[in-house]
Write a protein that holds these residues in place. Structure first.
Motif, short mmCIF file in Angstrom:
data_model
loop_
_atom_site.label_atom_id
_atom_site.label_comp_id
_atom_site.label_asym_id
_atom_site.label_seq_id
_atom_site.Cartn_x
_atom_site.Cartn_y
_atom_site.Cartn_z
N THR A 57 -21.02 -55.53 -15.55
CA THR A 57 -19.60 -55.79 -15.31
C THR A 57 -19.35 -57.28 -15.09
O THR A 57 -20.06 -57.94 -14.32
CB THR A 57 -19.11 -55.02 -14.07
N ILE A 58 -18.32 -57.80 -15.76
CA ILE A 58 -17.82 -59.16 -15.55
C ILE A 58 -16.44 -59.02 -14.92
O ILE A 58 -15.56 -58.37 -15.50
CB ILE A 58 -17.72 -59.91 -16.90
N ARG A 59 -16.24 -59.58 -13.74
CA ARG A 59 -14.98 -59.35 -13.04
C ARG A 59 -14.47 -60.64 -12.41
O ARG A 59 -15.23 -61.41 -11.84
CB ARG A 59 -15.16 -58.27 -11.97
N THR A 60 -13.15 -60.87 -12.52
CA THR A 60 -12.48 -62.00 -11.88
C THR A 60 -11.16 -61.51 -11.32
O THR A 60 -10.44 -60.75 -11.98
CB THR A 60 -12.21 -63.14 -12.89
N LYS A 61 -10.81 -61.96 -10.12
CA LYS A 61 -9.52 -61.61 -9.53
C LYS A 61 -8.93 -62.85 -8.86
O LYS A 61 -9.58 -63.49 -8.04
CB LYS A 61 -9.66 -60.48 -8.52
N THR A 62 -7.70 -63.19 -9.24
CA THR A 62 -6.99 -64.32 -8.64
C THR A 62 -5.58 -63.86 -8.28
O THR A 62 -5.22 -62.70 -8.50
CB THR A 62 -6.90 -65.51 -9.62
N ALA A 63 -4.79 -64.76 -7.77
CA ALA A 63 -3.39 -64.42 -7.45
C ALA A 63 -2.58 -64.18 -8.72
O ALA A 63 -1.56 -63.49 -8.68
CB ALA A 63 -2.75 -65.55 -6.64
N ASP A 64 -3.04 -64.72 -9.85
CA ASP A 64 -2.30 -64.58 -11.10
C ASP A 64 -2.71 -63.36 -11.92
O ASP A 64 -1.89 -62.78 -12.64
CB ASP A 64 -2.50 -65.82 -11.98
N TYR A 65 -4.00 -63.00 -11.84
CA TYR A 65 -4.47 -61.92 -12.73
C TYR A 65 -5.75 -61.30 -12.18
O TYR A 65 -6.45 -61.87 -11.35
CB TYR A 65 -4.73 -62.47 -14.14
N ASP A 88 3.47 -67.53 -17.13
CA ASP A 88 4.51 -66.59 -16.72
C ASP A 88 4.90 -66.81 -15.28
O ASP A 88 6.09 -66.69 -14.91
CB ASP A 88 4.01 -65.16 -16.94
N ARG A 89 3.93 -67.12 -14.42
CA ARG A 89 4.25 -67.39 -13.01
C ARG A 89 5.18 -68.60 -12.89
O ARG A 89 6.16 -68.57 -12.12
CB ARG A 89 2.97 -67.61 -12.20
N ARG A 90 4.89 -69.64 -13.67
CA ARG A 90 5.74 -70.84 -13.62
C ARG A 90 7.16 -70.53 -14.10
O ARG A 90 8.15 -70.97 -13.50
CB ARG A 90 5.13 -71.95 -14.48
N ARG A 125 4.88 -60.68 -11.54
CA ARG A 125 3.97 -59.53 -11.46
C ARG A 125 2.61 -59.95 -12.03
O ARG A 125 2.53 -60.31 -13.21
CB ARG A 125 4.53 -58.35 -12.25
N PRO A 126 1.57 -59.91 -11.23
CA PRO A 126 0.25 -60.34 -11.71
C PRO A 126 -0.19 -59.57 -12.95
O PRO A 126 0.07 -58.38 -13.09
CB PRO A 126 -0.67 -60.05 -10.52
N TYR A 127 -0.87 -60.26 -13.83
CA TYR A 127 -1.40 -59.67 -15.05
C TYR A 127 -2.70 -58.92 -14.72
O TYR A 127 -3.35 -59.17 -13.70
CB TYR A 127 -1.72 -60.75 -16.07
N SER A 128 -3.08 -58.05 -15.63
CA SER A 128 -4.40 -57.43 -15.51
C SER A 128 -4.91 -57.08 -16.90
O SER A 128 -4.13 -56.74 -17.80
CB SER A 128 -4.37 -56.18 -14.62
N TYR A 129 -6.20 -57.19 -17.05
CA TYR A 129 -6.85 -56.81 -18.30
C TYR A 129 -8.17 -56.14 -17.96
O TYR A 129 -8.96 -56.66 -17.16
CB TYR A 129 -7.11 -58.03 -19.20
N TYR A 146 -2.02 -55.42 -19.07
CA TYR A 146 -0.72 -55.42 -18.40
C TYR A 146 -0.24 -56.86 -18.27
O TYR A 146 -0.93 -57.73 -17.73
CB TYR A 146 -0.81 -54.79 -17.01
N THR A 147 0.98 -57.13 -18.78
CA THR A 147 1.52 -58.49 -18.77
C THR A 147 2.88 -58.56 -18.08
O THR A 147 3.74 -59.36 -18.45
CB THR A 147 1.64 -59.02 -20.21
N GLY A 148 3.07 -57.68 -17.09
CA GLY A 148 4.27 -57.78 -16.26
C GLY A 148 5.43 -56.90 -16.67
O GLY A 148 6.48 -56.95 -16.03
N GLY A 149 5.29 -56.10 -17.70
CA GLY A 149 6.38 -55.25 -18.16
C GLY A 149 6.44 -53.93 -17.41
O GLY A 149 5.89 -53.76 -16.32
N ALA A 150 7.10 -52.96 -18.04
CA ALA A 150 7.25 -51.64 -17.42
C ALA A 150 5.91 -50.93 -17.29
O ALA A 150 5.66 -50.22 -16.32
CB ALA A 150 8.22 -50.80 -18.25
N HIS A 151 5.06 -51.12 -18.27
CA HIS A 151 3.72 -50.53 -18.20
C HIS A 151 2.80 -51.34 -19.10
O HIS A 151 3.24 -52.11 -19.96
CB HIS A 151 3.72 -49.05 -18.62
#
Length: 237
Positions: free
Chosen positions: A23-31, A69-71, A81-85, A108-113
């Protein structure tokens, strides 16, 4: 996850989906970013390098887009809304000639789903290189001709089951080019079955999820395999 395990079991994968995963994993305030692949990948340095490079590229793109997107959200006075992949590669099967993998991803890029998606990867051990699964066939048209009738019939049966027989909401049978093609094996000696995955929206609504159909390798499918790869296939049942 249960649907994924069922689909891979039908294709002949041995062992649990979650066994020995890197597993390669990263978590920040943005994503948040997660990328996984099975231990079988680590045994092939060239394949591992390729997937590690893919993970790096996707993570960088996710970080860049999320920061942008945050800017924009801050400048416009909107909440961010933070992104996730997330992407997970799974072992479908391994034969003397091929290592076959499938992946599920969710972006996920901040939309409805978010948007789920599937993909496939085939490693040719004899040549030591990665292949697109459809590239082992003479042409997409030949493979579609060999699978179309059986695939559409099985897909329609599942569509009717999920929609309780309501034909009005069912999508038309999608062409092969819109599907993810997996190669599987019951016995680990040769490819003797194929999986066809229609991601959400391809064969039904988002709520219906993906549609997965497994077909045995028939004489017609064998005839559509390129001669250079045909010895790695066998009729299924």
């Amino acid at each position: 996850m249960r649907k994924v395990m069922i689909a891979l079991a039908l294709l002949g994968m041995a062992g649990p989906v979650t066994a020995q995963v890197a597993t390669i994993r990263t978590k920040t305030a943005d994503y948040e970013f997660t990328y996984r692949y099975p231990a079988a990948v680590a045994r092939i340095p060239a394949l591992k390098r390729g997937l590690d490079a893919e993970a790096t590229t996707i993570r960088r793109n996710t970080a860049r887009d999320a920061a942008s997107d945050r800017r924009e959200a801050k400048a416009s006075g909107f909440p961010f809304r933070p992104y996730s992949y997330e992407k997970t590669w799974k072992l479908v099967t391994e034969t003397p000639r091929f290592l076959s993998l499938s992946s599920d991803s969710y972006n996920y890029t901040g939309g409805a789903h978010g948007q789920p998606a599937s993909s496939a990867l085939l490693w040719d051990k004899a040549a030591g290189r990665r292949l697109e699964t459809q590239s082992v066939f003479v042409s997409s048209a030949a493979l579609q001709a060999a699978t179309r009738t059986d695939y559409c019939a099985r897909l329609k049966a599942e569509q009717m089951r999920r929609n309780q027989g309501d034909l009005s909401s069912m999508n038309a049978c999608p062409p092969l080019k819109d599907l993810t093609l997996l190669l599987g094996s019951r016995n680990g000696r040769a490819i003797d079955r194929i999986g066809l995955i229609a991601d959400p929206y391809v064969a039904g609504s988002y709520a219906e999820g993906s549609y997965e159909v497994t077909l045995p390798v028939t004489r017609a499918i064998l005839a559509a395999v390129k001669p250079a790869y045909r010895a790695g296939f066998a009729p299924g049942r």
